[in-house]
Design an enzyme around this catalytic site. Structure first.
Site, mmCIF file in Angstrom:
data_model
loop_
_atom_site.group_PDB
_atom_site.id
_atom_site.type_symbol
_atom_site.label_atom_id
_atom_site.label_comp_id
_atom_site.label_asym_id
_atom_site.label_seq_id
_atom_site.Cartn_x
_atom_site.Cartn_y
_atom_site.Cartn_z
ATOM 1 N N ASP A 10 -22.693 -11.840 -39.917
ATOM 2 C CA ASP A 10 -21.666 -12.830 -39.345
ATOM 3 C C ASP A 10 -20.730 -13.078 -40.263
ATOM 4 O O ASP A 10 -20.564 -12.733 -41.100
ATOM 5 C CB ASP A 10 -22.741 -14.176 -39.177
ATOM 6 C CG ASP A 10 -22.075 -15.516 -38.765
ATOM 7 O OD1 ASP A 10 -21.356 -15.215 -37.796
ATOM 8 O OD2 ASP A 10 -22.274 -16.485 -39.451
ATOM 9 N N TYR A 42 -14.013 -16.759 -38.157
ATOM 10 C CA TYR A 42 -13.367 -15.700 -37.323
ATOM 11 C C TYR A 42 -12.663 -16.338 -36.087
ATOM 12 O O TYR A 42 -12.130 -15.777 -35.500
ATOM 13 C CB TYR A 42 -14.711 -14.760 -36.934
ATOM 14 C CG TYR A 42 -15.023 -13.851 -37.547
ATOM 15 C CD1 TYR A 42 -14.708 -13.614 -39.274
ATOM 16 C CD2 TYR A 42 -16.109 -12.606 -37.349
ATOM 17 C CE1 TYR A 42 -15.206 -12.802 -40.191
ATOM 18 C CE2 TYR A 42 -16.449 -11.587 -38.053
ATOM 19 C CZ TYR A 42 -16.092 -11.643 -39.385
ATOM 20 O OH TYR A 42 -16.484 -10.757 -40.396
ATOM 21 N N GLY A 43 -13.508 -17.706 -35.590
ATOM 22 C CA GLY A 43 -12.887 -18.195 -34.322
ATOM 23 C C GLY A 43 -11.657 -18.372 -34.151
ATOM 24 O O GLY A 43 -11.285 -18.595 -32.935
ATOM 25 N N CYS A 73 -23.094 -13.434 -34.621
ATOM 26 C CA CYS A 73 -22.044 -14.146 -34.512
ATOM 27 C C CYS A 73 -21.576 -13.969 -32.926
ATOM 28 O O CYS A 73 -21.120 -13.021 -32.385
ATOM 29 C CB CYS A 73 -20.873 -13.785 -35.370
ATOM 30 S SG CYS A 73 -19.245 -14.179 -35.189
ATOM 31 N N ASN A 74 -21.359 -15.136 -32.094
ATOM 32 C CA ASN A 74 -21.141 -15.092 -30.785
ATOM 33 C C ASN A 74 -19.687 -14.667 -30.727
ATOM 34 O O ASN A 74 -19.018 -14.092 -29.992
ATOM 35 C CB ASN A 74 -20.984 -16.514 -30.308
ATOM 36 C CG ASN A 74 -22.475 -17.288 -30.241
ATOM 37 O OD1 ASN A 74 -22.954 -17.141 -29.165
ATOM 38 N ND2 ASN A 74 -22.833 -17.746 -31.382
ATOM 39 N N THR A 75 -18.625 -15.125 -31.717
ATOM 40 C CA THR A 75 -17.518 -14.650 -31.769
ATOM 41 C C THR A 75 -17.110 -13.196 -31.985
ATOM 42 O O THR A 75 -16.241 -12.429 -31.162
ATOM 43 C CB THR A 75 -16.564 -15.501 -32.916
ATOM 44 O OG1 THR A 75 -16.972 -16.993 -32.889
ATOM 45 C CG2 THR A 75 -15.099 -15.234 -32.755
ATOM 46 N N GLU A 151 -19.763 -24.040 -43.655
ATOM 47 C CA GLU A 151 -19.748 -23.104 -44.887
ATOM 48 C C GLU A 151 -19.813 -23.911 -46.234
ATOM 49 O O GLU A 151 -20.326 -23.087 -47.074
ATOM 50 C CB GLU A 151 -18.282 -22.168 -44.693
ATOM 51 C CG GLU A 151 -18.369 -21.227 -43.498
ATOM 52 C CD GLU A 151 -19.298 -20.015 -43.791
ATOM 53 O OE1 GLU A 151 -19.262 -19.547 -44.912
ATOM 54 O OE2 GLU A 151 -20.171 -19.707 -42.957
ATOM 55 N N THR A 184 -23.218 -19.492 -34.121
ATOM 56 C CA THR A 184 -24.516 -19.572 -34.901
ATOM 57 C C THR A 184 -24.501 -20.470 -35.921
ATOM 58 O O THR A 184 -25.493 -20.531 -36.623
ATOM 59 C CB THR A 184 -24.896 -17.937 -35.136
ATOM 60 O OG1 THR A 184 -23.678 -17.527 -36.037
ATOM 61 C CG2 THR A 184 -25.133 -17.174 -34.087
HETATM 62 N N1 DGL Z 1 -20.890 -17.961 -36.551
HETATM 63 C C1 DGL Z 1 -19.810 -17.508 -35.615
HETATM 64 C C2 DGL Z 1 -20.186 -17.692 -34.155
HETATM 65 O O1 DGL Z 1 -21.388 -17.455 -33.750
HETATM 66 C C3 DGL Z 1 -18.409 -17.630 -35.826
HETATM 67 C C4 DGL Z 1 -17.911 -18.775 -36.438
HETATM 68 C C5 DGL Z 1 -16.565 -18.549 -37.036
HETATM 69 O O2 DGL Z 1 -16.402 -17.797 -38.127
HETATM 70 O O3 DGL Z 1 -15.673 -19.161 -36.548
HETATM 71 O O4 DGL Z 1 -19.166 -17.743 -33.472
#
Ligand code: DGL
Length: 262
Positions: A10, A42-43, A73-75, A151, A184
């Site tokens: 993630d 990451y988003g 991680c959805n992103t 975080e 997540t």
């Molecule tokens: N936990 C990640 C997700 O499910 C990403 C969050 C991020 O880094 O922006 O999208």
């Protein structure tokens, strides 16, 4: 029978909400977890950057001999999983906002989705929304600012509540009865969400479904660990390890958290 570890990655600590479900369903499996916290969130990154980071994480996990990779991680899933599946010879499990169960159960036919900009702007998210949300109004909101707080271990308090209300109030005004957590990291906000949402609003996340899918794919590939011994859990982070340590500490199972410059 295959006692190689499952790899999970993630952008940070959020995927531990998925790790928890997988560990509970598959206690014999050993797991290596990568928290790429130095690159979170990451988003807010471009698709090309998310892809590059997803490749880096995958290649590290493959070097550790992982038999299956969970993109927790959805992103990263919505921006990179097609490429990963085409490029590497292990099964990948991804996670996407659980629009389908929310759409099926919503009575008001109004569903809120809280996720990152990277997820909400992806074509995979849009095709899922179109396929499963016929006759449903989907209200999307970018949860900007939530991931950096989580975080740091901040999962309650005024700052989080103020941010959440700014995202949720417009959804509530439109009549949402289901809220989909499309990141997540967000399951860590469920206690505070339950405090601030009116009764009757259902919260949905995909953790359990991802664990079930992981089990099904391990079975299909005949790589379940059938030894009757509890798995070992190694967590690696490229940032401060304290918050991660707090999240995964568990007296009943063997966990280790290390700093790694990956
Ligand atoms: N936990 C990640 C997700 O499910 C990403 C969050 C991020 O880094 O922006 O999208």
């Amino acid at each position: 029978m295959d006692n190689r570890p499952i790899g999970i990655f993630d952008s940070g600590i959020g995927g531990t909400s998925i790790w928890r479900e997988i560990q509970a369903l598959l206690p014999n499996e050993s797991i290596i977890y990568l928290a790429d916290s130095s690159n979170a969130p990451y988003g807010e990154k471009s698709k090309a950057e998310i892809l590059k980071l997803s490749i880096k994480n995958t290649e590290y996990l493959l070097k550790q001999n992982c038999k299956l990779i969970v993109v927790a991680c959805n992103t990263a899933t919505t921006n990179a999983i097609d490429y990963l599946r085409e490029s590497y010879n292990v099964p990948f499990i991804g996670i996407e906002p659980a629009i389908k169960p929310a759409a099926l159960q919503s009575k008001s036919k109004i569903v809120g989705v809280l996720a990152t900009k990277g997820t909400l702007s992806s074509s995979l998210f849009h095709s899922t929304a179109e396929n499963h949300a016929n006759g449903i109004k989907i209200i999307e909101r970018v949860g900007r600012g939530l991931v950096p707080l989580i975080e740091k271990g901040e999962v309650k308090g005024d700052k989080i509540i103020k941010l959440l209300l700014s995202f949720l109030n417009p959804m509530l005004e439109e009549g949402m009865d289901y809220l989909v957590l499309g990141c997540t990291h967000y399951p860590y906000l469920i206690p505070v969400l339950k405090e601030i949402l009116p009764p009757g609003i259902q919260i949905i996340d995909s953790g359990e479904a991802v664990a079930k899918q992981t089990k099904a794919i391990l079975e299909e590939h005949r790589v379940l660990n059938t030894l009757n011994v509890l798995g070992k859990h190694h967590f690696f982070t490229n940032a401060e390890k304290k918050v991660l340590e707090n999240m995964v500490q568990n007296n009943a199972i063997s966990t280790s958290v290390e700093y790694l410059n990956f």
